[in-house]
Design a protein around this motif. Structure first.
Motif: not given
Lengths: 601, 304
Positions: A370-381
């Protein structure tokens, strides 16, 4: 002389300390051939053969996780099908074969073309054995379309627990008979109880299937330990000499003029772009200037570490973090599963370098939580996200992304509502792969949302999603850009009513249509597809029992672009008829599963 | 010369099919002192038709059976494919065969609880759906598990196949028959798509489950209705008494053979008042004689 003496001595009387000299001689002899001492030259021992005990992980699976048919777990235990040959549910069955998967529009293109695996391993399975042994023999029972194994790894049980290649070789073209694959494996003196098989199925005519794996080797004993200790000592004594020689060589070499210094920086960088990672790291050691060139972020815009999964750990990732200032595409598939600190390293990497990231692939990465997904979701491009076989996250924040074009969530725990949210916020989505997602309980709603929000959708793949009904399937008719529609095993026992007609009328551009095990389909329901979708190249009708030869003939004649027609287990169609078709339509691949029973009584 | 060889082979296969014996090796006298409870078993059976349809291990006509051993349990099972499907062009033996094969595989891979045989049946039934070859038809089924931990027998039964446990000449347990109406047992089924409504289909949870402790020497008979419909209980018990406490698989095999032979001959006896005829009479159908059917006898003794 010493060699002879050693052989005659009985194991229990062996006093290794006094015989060190003999050993070093033996070691040198053996080393020429194998690089290590051959235990069997010292003491006669019996090989212990064992079948696999359990499956640790895998990349390819044909069936749902809770089913045993065709499941990876079937690779454990004694063989049950061998020597029969064919398509049996009792063995492990890989999902893809041939070029069909690679040629899909939704297929992930390689990020680093200069650094490809020479054997192009596509899938792997890691299996564990009960007792760790010093491996000498591996036997794989291949019972359908053999020849796909390209590499065998062994994980050493002692010390640094590293992975060693025990065997590798090109994919083989084999006869259509089941075989025991007995590769000559590399001689190592480490205990191994985990091995990994890598497959390349791209040359196969149809799926491959594996029944059992046997690992033969010597069990650890005090005697073996003593021999290995002596070997270690011998190695220690010899190493410094080797090093000295190397140093001498280097200092003897003449310094050649450095033409590279004359070249403009841009040209040098361009040349270096053709180097694989290993070469880049070697070049970095040449001199200061080369070191600087090899660390230029321009060289690390596209990074794929999948090939180096066995050595990638958090340290390696940190090294890359400083180089990848401008990274666009990152493929870490298969990596980081051995290292508990990898998750932290990855999240720090991502938070520092996500600015320009457009492509991210994390297939089979167990640190994706879950935490990693949180970071991935911030990669806007991000426009291309691959999270195949990552079943350890549930909370999706992926609807924060809004530029996605390709999304692969195969075998993840994504849920209906989360997926609908993703569809809503990504109107440019073209490729959606949600095979084997067992938490999608109301797929009809997802299809409805897709038809509403993602009009550009070209690929929809939801293999083995039983929650789809004919009502949901109708909505595909609204997606007129669909070229690749994989609905295998979706409408297993229910009647498709008019859903195929709707698809036929709406999706005129279809090139690939998978209707495996739509058991309610009959000739008249299939006919609209054949008449309307004239671009069809691949049609999979596996297991549709009531189809007649006539409708298949119509398909073969009408569909001019057809290249693949899978009619395995269509029991009403006669095999001789299929043989005739194969002669008449040589350009069309007509696979048909077979079951040749041998000694089945 | 070649043709003679082929005929010889076919002939021997025919005999093999007609009277196949499978004895388990656990009956080795050397293992008598084993402290762990286990089942010594033997199988015999006949296909109703003299014609050979299938040459597969584990089948007698439309009947199928399996035995499997695990660390914590010994499992026996039989299934009887419902013959009515032949009229729809469906081979009734396929369903029962694959149901049993899946059970065997689940047990061998340890994916089952020894205390829950009905769950085993349910899982096996679920697996049928995932077979690429679409398997249609229906079947009765009976599974018996000896849980080695507490020497208790756990059973699950759907339809009119069944089991019988005899201790020193007394029937201590016998399965109940489940019928919708006369000659129509409860059955697990997978009808062709579109036929769902008109077909009798009982879910795996309708299985009658039971559990009871067993003692050393108890005799267990697991059989299809071909046996129970043709042999009166007294005859069966008479035979079972002979192997009370028996640990030799070959002697067990002899009794299994004789039960199967008797059931076979009586099923074609047109004057015999079989249990089937009695039951028919009770349902207002006046008939006499045996009921020709596929016959499967799985005989086992408990060795503790």
């Amino acid at each position: 002389m010493a060699y002879q003496f050693m052989k005659n001595i009985k194991p229990e009387k062996l006093n290794l300390d006094t015989n060190q000299a003999g050993f070093s001689e033996l070691f040198v002899k053996s080393k020429d051939k194998h690089g290590v001492i051959l235990l069997e030259d010292v003491v006669k021992m019996d090989l212990l053969d064992q079948y696999a005990e359990n499956v640790i992980e895998y990349t390819s699976r044909f069936n749902c996780a809770n089913s045993l048919s065709y499941a990876p777990a079937n690779i454990t235990g004694k063989y049950v099908v061998y020597p029969s040959y064919g398509d049996f549910p009792d063995a492990y069955f890989l999902r893809s074969y041939g070029k069909w998967w690679v040629e899909r529009a939704a297929y992930q293109k390689e990020y680093m073309l200069q650094d490809l695996d020479p054997l192009s391993a596509e899938d792997y399975i890691t299996i564990q054995f009960e007792i760790a042994v010093i491996p000498r023999d591996i036997c794989i029972y291949e019972i359908y379309n053999p020849g796909a194994i390209v590499r065998i790894w062994g994980k050493t049980n002692t010390g640094d627990k590293s992975w060693v290649v025990l065997w590798e070789g090109q994919p083989q073209i084999c006869l259509d008979v089941s075989r025991k694959f007995h590769p000559q494996i590399k001689i190592i003196n480490n205990l191994v109880n985990t091995i990994r098989l890598e497959f390349n199925q791209s040359h196969l005519k149809y799926h491959t299937s594996i029944d059992a794996v046997v690992l033969g080797g010597y069990i650890q004993s005090e005697l073996v330990n003593e021999i290995l200790n002596v070997q270690l000592k011998v190695e220690k004594n010899q190493k410094p000499i080797q090093k000295q020689e190397q140093i001498n060589e280097v200092s003897d070499g003449k310094v050649s003029p450095d033409y590279f210094s004359d070249l403009p920086y841009e040209v040098v960088i361009h040349i270096f772009q053709y180097l694989d990672l290993k070469s880049l790291f070697l070049c970095a050691q040449v001199n200061k200037r080369w070191y600087e060139i090899c660390n230029d972020p321009a060289l690390y815009q596209n990074l794929s570490l999948k090939r180096y999964w066995h050595i990638v750990n958090s340290e390696v990732l940190k090294t890359f973090e400083s180089k990848c200032k401008n990274i666009k595409k990152l493929d870490l598939s298969w990596c980081g599963n051995e290292d508990p600190t990898f998750k932290v390293a990855f999240t720090s990497f991502l938070s520092a370098r996500c600015k320009n990231l457009t492509h991210l692939s994390l297939g089979n990465c167990h640190f994706v939580k879950n935490e990693v997904i949180q970071f991935i979701s911030q990669c806007n491009e991000l426009i291309d996200l691959r999270l195949k076989n990552t079943p350890h996250w549930r909370i999706s924040r992926l609807d924060c992304l809004n530029k996605l074009v390709s999304l692969d969530l195969t075998s993840s725990l994504i849920q209906d509502n989360d997926l609908i949210q993703i569809l809503k916020s990504n109107p440019n989505l073209k490729h959606l792969i949600i095979d084997l997602c067992e938490d999608l309980r109301r797929l009809d709603h997802v299809v409805e949302a897709a038809a509403q929000y993602t009009k550009k959708l070209e690929t929809w793949s939801s293999w083995k999603s039983p929650s789809l009904s004919f009502e949901g399937a109708k909505h595909f008719g609204a997606l007129e850009n669909l070229t690749d529609l994989d609905l295998g095993w979706c409408l297993l026992t229910t009647h498709p009513i008019d859903s195929l007609t709707k698809i036929a009328e709406g999706c005129k551009k279809l090139k690939r249509l998978i209707l495996s095990e739509w058991r309610g389909v009959n000739d008249s329901l299939l006919l609209p597809i054949i008449l309307n979708c004239s671009d069809l190249e691949q049609l999979d009708l596996l297991g549709i029992r009531s189809l007649s030869a006539e409708v298949c003939e119509t398909a073969l004649v009408t569909l001019k672009k057809l290249r693949l027609l899978d009619i395995s287990f269509c029991t009403r169609i006669d095999q001789t008829q299929v043989e005739l078709w194969r002669e008449r339509f040589p350009h069309i691949n007509i696979p048909r599963s077979c079951q040749f029973l041998v000694n089945y009584l | 010369m070649h043709s003679i060889w082929v005929t010889g082979r076919l002939l021997s296969r025919a005999i093999w099919n007609g009277l196949s014996n499978y004895s388990t090796s656990s009956a080795d006298p050397a293992l008598k002192q084993k402290s762990e409870p286990c089942l010594v078993s033997a199988v015999c059976g006949f296909s109703k038709d003299k014609k050979i349809q299938r040459l597969l291990k584990g089948t007698f006509g439309d009947d199928a059976w399996f035995t499997a051993k695990q660390k914590n349990a010994d499992v026996l099972g039989v299934a009887d494919g419902v013959g009515g499907w032949r009229a729809y062009g469906i081979d009734p033996g396929e369903f029962s065969l694959h149901l049993m094969k899946n059970c065997e595989r689940l047990v061998n891979l340890g994916r089952f609880q020894p205390t829950n045989p009905s769950e085993l049946l349910a899982k096996s039934y679920y697996e049928l759906l995932h077979h690429k070859k679409s398997i249609l038809g229906s079947s009765t089924a009976c599974v018996v598990v000896l849980n080695k931990e507490n020497s208790t027998l756990y059973t699950a039964n759907i339809g009119d196949s069944g089991y019988m446990v005899v201790r020193r000449g007394k029937v201590i347990h016998r399965s109940e028959e489940q019928q919708h109406y006369f000659n129509t047992p409860f059955q697990l089924s997978l009808p062709p798509p579109g036929y769902q409504e008109g077909v009798l289909s009982d879910t795996p949870d309708t299985a009658i489950t039971d559990n009871f402790p067993v003692e050393d020497g108890d005799v267990i008979l697991v059989a299809t209705d071909g046996v129970f419909d043709n042999l009166p209980q007294s005859i069966i018990v008479n035979e079972l008494v002979k192997v009370q406490g028996e640990r030799s698989a070959s002697r067990l095999q002899m009794v299994a053979n004789s039960i199967a032979w008797m059931a076979r001959s009586l099923s074609f006896d047109e004057t015999f008042i079989s249990p089937f005829a009695e039951s028919a009479f009770a349902n207002g159908i006046n008939t006499i004689g045996g009921k020709p059917d596929d016959i499967t006898v799985l005989l086992a003794t408990v060795a503790i």
